[in-house]
Enzyme design. Sequence first.
Site, PDB file in Angstrom:
ATOM      1  N   ASN A   1     -15.490 -12.107  -1.028  1.00 31.34           N
ATOM      2  CA  ASN A   1     -15.224 -13.535  -1.776  1.00 31.34           C
ATOM      3  C   ASN A   1     -16.143 -14.691  -0.898  1.00 31.34           C
ATOM      4  O   ASN A   1     -16.211 -15.871  -1.505  1.00 31.34           O
ATOM      5  CB  ASN A   1     -13.569 -13.977  -1.575  1.00 31.34           C
ATOM      6  CG  ASN A   1     -13.403 -15.414  -2.140  1.00 31.34           C
ATOM      7  OD1 ASN A   1     -13.219 -15.580  -3.323  1.00 31.34           O
ATOM      8  ND2 ASN A   1     -13.231 -16.212  -1.089  1.00 31.34           N
TER       9      ASN A   1
ATOM     10  N   TYR B   1     -27.894 -20.150  -5.889  1.00 33.19           N
ATOM     11  CA  TYR B   1     -26.539 -19.434  -6.286  1.00 33.19           C
ATOM     12  C   TYR B   1     -26.534 -18.456  -7.230  1.00 33.19           C
ATOM     13  O   TYR B   1     -25.806 -17.381  -7.190  1.00 33.19           O
ATOM     14  CB  TYR B   1     -25.627 -20.816  -6.546  1.00 33.19           C
ATOM     15  CG  TYR B   1     -24.309 -20.255  -6.611  1.00 33.19           C
ATOM     16  CD1 TYR B   1     -23.273 -20.040  -5.555  1.00 33.19           C
ATOM     17  CD2 TYR B   1     -23.768 -20.406  -8.019  1.00 33.19           C
ATOM     18  CE1 TYR B   1     -22.061 -19.663  -5.829  1.00 33.19           C
ATOM     19  CE2 TYR B   1     -22.339 -20.039  -8.049  1.00 33.19           C
ATOM     20  CZ  TYR B   1     -21.597 -19.692  -7.105  1.00 33.19           C
ATOM     21  OH  TYR B   1     -20.149 -19.318  -7.157  1.00 33.19           O
ATOM     22  N   ALA B   2     -27.160 -18.999  -8.401  1.00 33.18           N
ATOM     23  CA  ALA B   2     -27.062 -18.201  -9.462  1.00 33.18           C
ATOM     24  C   ALA B   2     -27.927 -16.962  -9.265  1.00 33.18           C
ATOM     25  O   ALA B   2     -27.411 -15.603  -9.946  1.00 33.18           O
ATOM     26  CB  ALA B   2     -27.798 -18.822 -11.007  1.00 33.18           C
ATOM     27  N   ALA B   3     -28.903 -16.892  -8.596  1.00 35.57           N
ATOM     28  CA  ALA B   3     -29.577 -15.664  -8.133  1.00 35.57           C
ATOM     29  C   ALA B   3     -28.720 -14.673  -7.536  1.00 35.57           C
ATOM     30  O   ALA B   3     -28.599 -13.471  -7.571  1.00 35.57           O
ATOM     31  CB  ALA B   3     -30.914 -15.998  -7.405  1.00 35.57           C
TER      32      ALA B   3
ATOM     33  N   VAL C   1     -20.408 -13.482   7.708  1.00 35.31           N
ATOM     34  CA  VAL C   1     -20.968 -12.588   6.996  1.00 35.31           C
ATOM     35  C   VAL C   1     -22.307 -12.174   7.063  1.00 35.31           C
ATOM     36  O   VAL C   1     -22.628 -11.146   6.699  1.00 35.31           O
ATOM     37  CB  VAL C   1     -20.215 -12.410   5.480  1.00 35.31           C
ATOM     38  CG1 VAL C   1     -18.718 -12.420   5.377  1.00 35.31           C
ATOM     39  CG2 VAL C   1     -20.960 -13.695   4.856  1.00 35.31           C
TER      40      VAL C   1
ATOM     41  N   LYS D   1     -25.249 -14.630  -7.346  1.00 32.38           N
ATOM     42  CA  LYS D   1     -24.386 -14.169  -8.192  1.00 32.38           C
ATOM     43  C   LYS D   1     -24.841 -13.140  -9.317  1.00 32.38           C
ATOM     44  O   LYS D   1     -23.991 -12.058  -9.686  1.00 32.38           O
ATOM     45  CB  LYS D   1     -23.535 -15.471  -8.785  1.00 32.38           C
ATOM     46  CG  LYS D   1     -23.106 -16.257  -7.825  1.00 32.38           C
ATOM     47  CD  LYS D   1     -22.056 -15.276  -6.830  1.00 32.38           C
ATOM     48  CE  LYS D   1     -21.195 -16.293  -5.811  1.00 32.38           C
ATOM     49  NZ  LYS D   1     -20.317 -15.500  -4.976  1.00 32.38           N
TER      50      LYS D   1
END
Length: 246
Positions: A89, A154-156, A63, A158
């Site tokens: 996803n 990861y948090a950034a 992706v 999401k």
Amino acid sequence: MRMKGKVAIITGGANGIGLAACHRFAEEGAKVIMADFDEASGAEQEAVGKEKGFELTFVQVDVANRESVAQLIEKTLDLHGKIDVLINNAGITNDATLLKMDPAVFQRVLDVNLTGVFNCTQAVVPHMIEAGSGKIINTSSVSGVYGNFGQTNYAATKAAVIGMTKTWAKEFGRKGINVNAVAPGFTATAMVKKMPEKVIAQMESAVSLQRLGEPEDIANAYLFLASEESNYVHGHVMHVDGGIMM
């Protein structure tokens, strides 16, 4: 069957939540494109799906690579002639505290989790606009809402997915396209199940329902947002987290 005749692309579809979603959508009559980077698992799971009578096709995709995404869309249209649903996803983690995080690791998570969502959506939306309808579902996370220790990258991504979801909802609602996001909490994927029992117990105790989510719990949320039952749900972030933060 809520998805009969619909064509759904589900990225990250060969494992975990994505795989559960592929099965759930196929059970409801969808023609599913299982898009994943993991070619071995994808081929295996395609065979499993066909044994169950599902109309499910694996397409290998990166992706983060626009050419690869373009090939995914081309193959889907060649096979089915349309795209009704896109579920972004696919995602990865590579955790470390800020001071220990390698910039290359930071960037790779952004490439897959954020740029990958951009690439897939930008490639699909013109076909949905032409059709005058479509459902786009982006996968965020409770980490993107509340933050999480050791997950700067990861948090950034999401959190950014939530921002893109709301922006695209404003841009494409007038085109007949619903755009929403799902924010899963701790979910019992194969990776999580390999963690020490003590860690899993701590995760469960943090959840109001006192259990981890199952991949099927998230897949059911995807299904609702992809179905006609959610036609007036738009620009929404659905928390599927067992009440971890209330």
